[in-house]
Scaffold this motif. Structure first.
Motif, PDB file in Angstrom:
ATOM      1  N   ASP A  10      40.487  45.058  42.155  1.00  0.00           N
ATOM      2  CA  ASP A  10      39.997  44.269  41.014  1.00  0.00           C
ATOM      3  C   ASP A  10      41.097  43.932  40.000  1.00  0.00           C
ATOM      4  O   ASP A  10      40.799  43.713  38.819  1.00  0.00           O
ATOM      5  N   VAL A  46      44.720  41.773  38.744  1.00  0.00           N
ATOM      6  CA  VAL A  46      45.359  40.459  38.869  1.00  0.00           C
ATOM      7  C   VAL A  46      46.818  40.716  39.269  1.00  0.00           C
ATOM      8  O   VAL A  46      47.568  41.373  38.536  1.00  0.00           O
ATOM      9  N   LYS A 104      41.322  41.161  42.296  1.00  0.00           N
ATOM     10  CA  LYS A 104      40.510  40.159  41.599  1.00  0.00           C
ATOM     11  C   LYS A 104      41.163  38.788  41.805  1.00  0.00           C
ATOM     12  O   LYS A 104      40.500  37.803  42.104  1.00  0.00           O
ATOM     13  N   LYS A 105      42.468  38.782  41.617  1.00  0.00           N
ATOM     14  CA  LYS A 105      43.190  37.522  41.795  1.00  0.00           C
ATOM     15  C   LYS A 105      44.605  37.802  42.327  1.00  0.00           C
ATOM     16  O   LYS A 105      45.262  38.744  41.875  1.00  0.00           O
ATOM     17  N   LYS A 112      38.891  32.075  47.280  1.00  0.00           N
ATOM     18  CA  LYS A 112      38.816  31.616  45.883  1.00  0.00           C
ATOM     19  C   LYS A 112      39.741  32.408  44.963  1.00  0.00           C
ATOM     20  O   LYS A 112      40.157  31.919  43.925  1.00  0.00           O
ATOM     21  N   ASN A 113      40.032  33.668  45.332  1.00  0.00           N
ATOM     22  CA  ASN A 113      40.832  34.511  44.428  1.00  0.00           C
ATOM     23  C   ASN A 113      42.336  34.400  44.707  1.00  0.00           C
ATOM     24  O   ASN A 113      43.113  35.213  44.212  1.00  0.00           O
TER      25      ASN A 113
END
Ligand SMILES: Cc1cc2nc3c(=O)[nH]c(=O)nc-3n(C[C@H](O)[C@H](O)[C@H](O)COP(=O)(O)OP(=O)(O)OC[C@H]3O[C@@H](n4cnc5c(N)ncnc54)[C@H](O)[C@@H]3O)c2cc1C
Length: 531
Positions: A174, A176, A198-199, A339-340
Motif C-alpha cells: 500500500d 507509493v 498502492k502506486k 491502474k496503479n
C-alpha cells in the motif's frame, strides 16, 4: 600475518569452484574472503522481489561433477534467487567449503610485494594476509551503481538498490514507490511490486527489448531427461557461442516471406527463452535482419500495452535488439495495464533532483514512500578497481586501466603477477551463460597455477604485447558487431561517468575463446612472462 598459497576474493559460483580446485586438487593452502555474511555472490545480494535466472536451470550451474549435477533437482525452467542460493549451499556442503571462507570481510587493498613475490591484502576489518596467488572471483555484476542524482542525501524515505536488497522483508504494501531503471532487474522487479503497492511510478531512460520467459514447473519427464543427458548437455553448452543449449542456425531472415518469418518468430515468442535471438542466424549480426526481429517485438508490445502513449514510450528503441543485455520477463508489459502503474519517460521528462519527499522531474513533483534503484552495476571493471590493486613498480590498477582495461584473455594483467581474474574484462563473461565461462576460467587458472608450481617458478605475468594484441582483437570484433550500434550500454561503460568508453567483454563467442585459451596452455604460456 597469516600467509596462504592462494587467496580467492568472492564466494559466488566462481570462488566456490576455485576453492575446491585449489584446495582439493592442487593441495594449496587456500582461503576465500567474502564481503557478504554467506556464500552465493549474485544470488546472496539480489534478493529483490522477482529476482530470477534467465538461463535455463539445467544449464545454470556446475557441470564438473556428475554426482553434484545428478543429485540436484531443478523444479522450474527459470529458478528463483532463493532456489539458486539453496543450490549453491547444497554444493558448498557436498564439497565442505565453508571452513575455508572468511565472511564479512571486504578487501580494501591488495599490493604486490615484488621482492617477496607475495600479495599483501587488507580487509575492512583490519585483517592482513599474504598470499602467492591472488584470484579475483569478485563477479562482473557485483558493484551496485546508484547514479549520482542531486538531492539523494536529502531524501527522507528509504531507498534500495536491487543488487543490495536487504535480507529483512521490505514493506512495500500500500505504499507509493518509485522505480528508477528498466534493465534486466527493473523488468523483473516491476511486475512483482506492482501487485502489492498502492502506486508504482517507473522511470525509464531507454526502453529494453524483453521476451516472455514463460517460466514453468518442470515435469518429471523433463527432469529425468536432463539428468539422463548430463554428458550431452555438458558437451553441448561448451560448443555454443553463448554457453546455452541453443546455437545459431544458418538460415537468414531474408530466406523467408514475412508470413513465414513471423510464424517462426511467433513460435519462439510463445515458447519464451533467450533463444528467440537464434530464430535466424543473422539477427545478431546484420542490422537489417535485426530490424525484422525488433519490429516483431515492437508489434507484440504495442498489442499488449493498452495505453497507446505508454506503448510508444516502451517501444521507442534507440538500439538494435541484443546490442544490450537481452532480458526475459514475466508480465512486464502487462504491468503497464494496471491502474496503479505509471511510466515516466526520462527522455522527455528528466529527473531534476531528488527531494526530501520524492523526485522532481522537469514536469512534475512526485512524493514517494520508497525509491528503488534498478540502475545496474559498474560492470566488469568496477569490482576489480574497488580492490585498490597495486602491482609491480607501485602501479595502481586505476591508473593502468584509465583508458582501457588492458588484460590478456581477461584472465591476467601485465604488471600484476600471479593475479588471476575469473570472468574478467576481456573475457566473454556477461555475454554468456556465465557458469559455463566460470568453469572454463577456473579450470584454466588451476592448470596454470599447477604448471607454475610443478616447474618451481615464482611468478607468471601477462606480457604487454599480448595484452595490446588482445585489446585490438576485442576492438576489431566489437566494431564489426551490432554491440557498438547501441547508443549507450554498460557493455561499453556508458552508464558510469568517467569510465573509458570501450567495449569490455570479448565478443567472439565461447568456443573460439576457449580454443585460444587451450592453445595458450598447450604452448606452455609462451605469451606470458614466467620467472
Ligand atoms: C540480477 C542478476 C541476474 C543474473 N542472471 C543471470 C542469468 O540469468 N544467467 C547468467 O548466466 N548470469 C546471470 N547473472 C550474472 C551472475 O552474476 C553470474 O551468473 C554468476 O552468479 C557470477 O558468479 P561469480 O561468483 O563470478 O560472481 P558473483 O556472484 O558476483 O560473486 C562475487 C562475490 O565477490 C564478492 N566480492 C566482490 N568484491 C569483494 C571485495 N572487495 N571483498 C570481498 N568480497 C568481494 C561479492 O560480495 C560477491 O559475493 C545475473 C546477475 C545479476 C546481478
Amino acid at each position: 600475518m597469516l600467509q596462504f598459497d592462494t587467496i580467492i576474493i568472492g564466494a559466488g559460483i566462481s570462488g566456490l569452484y576455485q576453492l575446491h580446485k585449489c584446495r582439493d586438487e592442487l593441495n594449496l593452502k587456500t582461503l576465500v574472503i567474502e564481503e557478504g555474511s554467506d556464500i552465493g555472490g549474485t544470488w546472496y545480494w539480489n534478493r529483490y522481489p522477482g529476482a530470477r535466472c534467465d538461463s535455463e536451470s539445467h544449464t545454470y550451474g556446475y557441470t564438473f561433477s556428475k554426482k553434484i549435477y545428478k543429485n540436484w533437482i531443478w523444479k522450474e525452467k527459470y529458478p528463483k534467487q532463493n532456489t539458486i542460493l539453496k543450490y549453491l549451499k547444497f554444493v558448498e556442503k557436498k564439497l565442505d567449503l565453508k571452513k575455508d571462507i572468511l565472511f564479512n570481510n571486504k578487501i580494501i587493498s591488495a599490493r604486490y610485494l615484488e621482492r617477496k613475490n607475495l600479495w599483501k591484502i587488507e580487509t575492512n576489518k583490519n585483517k592482513v594476509f599474504l598470499t602467492k596467488y591472488l584470484i579475483c572471483a569478485v563477479g562482473s555484476l557485483s558493484s551496485a551503481n546508484i547514479p549520482k542524482i542531486k538531492g539523494l542525501n536529502a531524501y527522507k524515505g528509504k531507498y534500495y538498490h536491487t543488487g543490495r536488497w536487504p535480507k529483512k522483508k521490505v514493506n512495500l504494501k500500500d505504499q507509493v514507490i518509485a522505480q528508477i531503471g528498466t534493465g534486466s532487474s527493473g523488468i523483473q522487479v516491476a511486475p512483482e511490486i506492482a501487485k502489492v503497492v498502492k502506486k508504482l511510478v517507473i522511470f525509464q531512460r531507454t526502453p529494453n527489448y524483453s521476451i516472455p520467459a514463460r517460466n514453468k514447473k518442470l515435469t518429471k519427464e523433463i527432469i529425468n531427461n536432463y539428468l539422463k543427458n548430463y554428458e550431452k548437455i555438458k558437451k553441448l553448452i561448451k560448443k555454443t557461442p553463448g554457453g546455452h543449449t541453443f546455437s545459431f542456425p544458418n538460415r537468414s531472415v531474408f530466406d523467408f516471406s514475412k508470413i513465414e518469418r513471423d510464424k517462426i518468430f511467433e513460435k519462439a515468442w510463445l515458447k519464451g527463452s533467450l533463444a528467440f535471438r537464434a530464430c535466424f542466424g543473422d539477427i545478431t549480426k546484420n542490422l537489417k535482419a535485426n530490424q525484422k526481429a525488433s519490429n516483431f517485438i515492437k508489434e507484440k508490445i504495442l498489442k499488449i500495452v493498452k495505453d497507446k502513449k505508454i506503448a510508444k514510450i516502451l517501444t521507442n528503441f534507440d538500439h538494435p535488439f541484443t546490442s544490450k543485455r537481452p532480458t526475459l520477463n514475466t508480465n512486464y508489459y502487462e504491468t503497464f495495464n494496471k491502474k496503479n502503474v505509471q511510466l515516466v519517460d526520462l527522455k522527455t521528462n528528466p529527473i531534476i533532483k531528488i527531494t526530501k519527499k520524492g523526485i522532481k522531474t522537469k514536469n512534475k513533483d512526485f512524493n514517494f514512500d520508497k525509491i528503488i534503484f534498478a540502475t545496474g552495476y559498474d560492470a566488469l571493471t568496477g569490482p576489480l578497481l574497488s580492490l585498490n590493486l597495486v602491482g609491480k613498480k607501485q602501479i595502481k590498477l586505476k591508473d593502468y586501466w584509465s583508458k582501457i582495461p588492458k588484460s590478456y584473455l581477461g584472465l591476467m594483467i601485465p604488471k600484476f603477477p600471479n593475479l588471476f581474474i575469473i570472468q574478467g574484462p576481456g573475457s566473454p563473461s556477461v555475454l554468456t551463460n556465465v557458469p559455463v565461462q566460470i568453469e572454463q576460467h577456473v579450470e584454466w587458472i588451476t592448470h596454470c597455477i599447477s604448471f607454475i608450481e610443478l616447474n618451481k617458478k615464482r611468478s607468471i605475468e601477462a606480457s604487454l604485447s599480448s595484452a595490446k594484441n588482445w585489446s585490438n582483437e576485442i576492438k576489431k570484433l566489437a566494431d564489426a558487431s551490432l554491440f557498438m550500434k547501441a547508443k549507450s550500454s554498460w557493455y561499453k561503460g556508458d552508464n558510469i561517468p568517467g569510465k573509458p568508453k570501450v567495449f569490455i567483454p570479448y565478443p567472439g563467442g565461447l568456443p573460439r575463446y576457449r580454443n585460444i585459451c587451450n592453445k595458450v596452455e598447450k604452448n606452455q604460456y609462451k605469451e606470458f612472462l614466467i620467472k
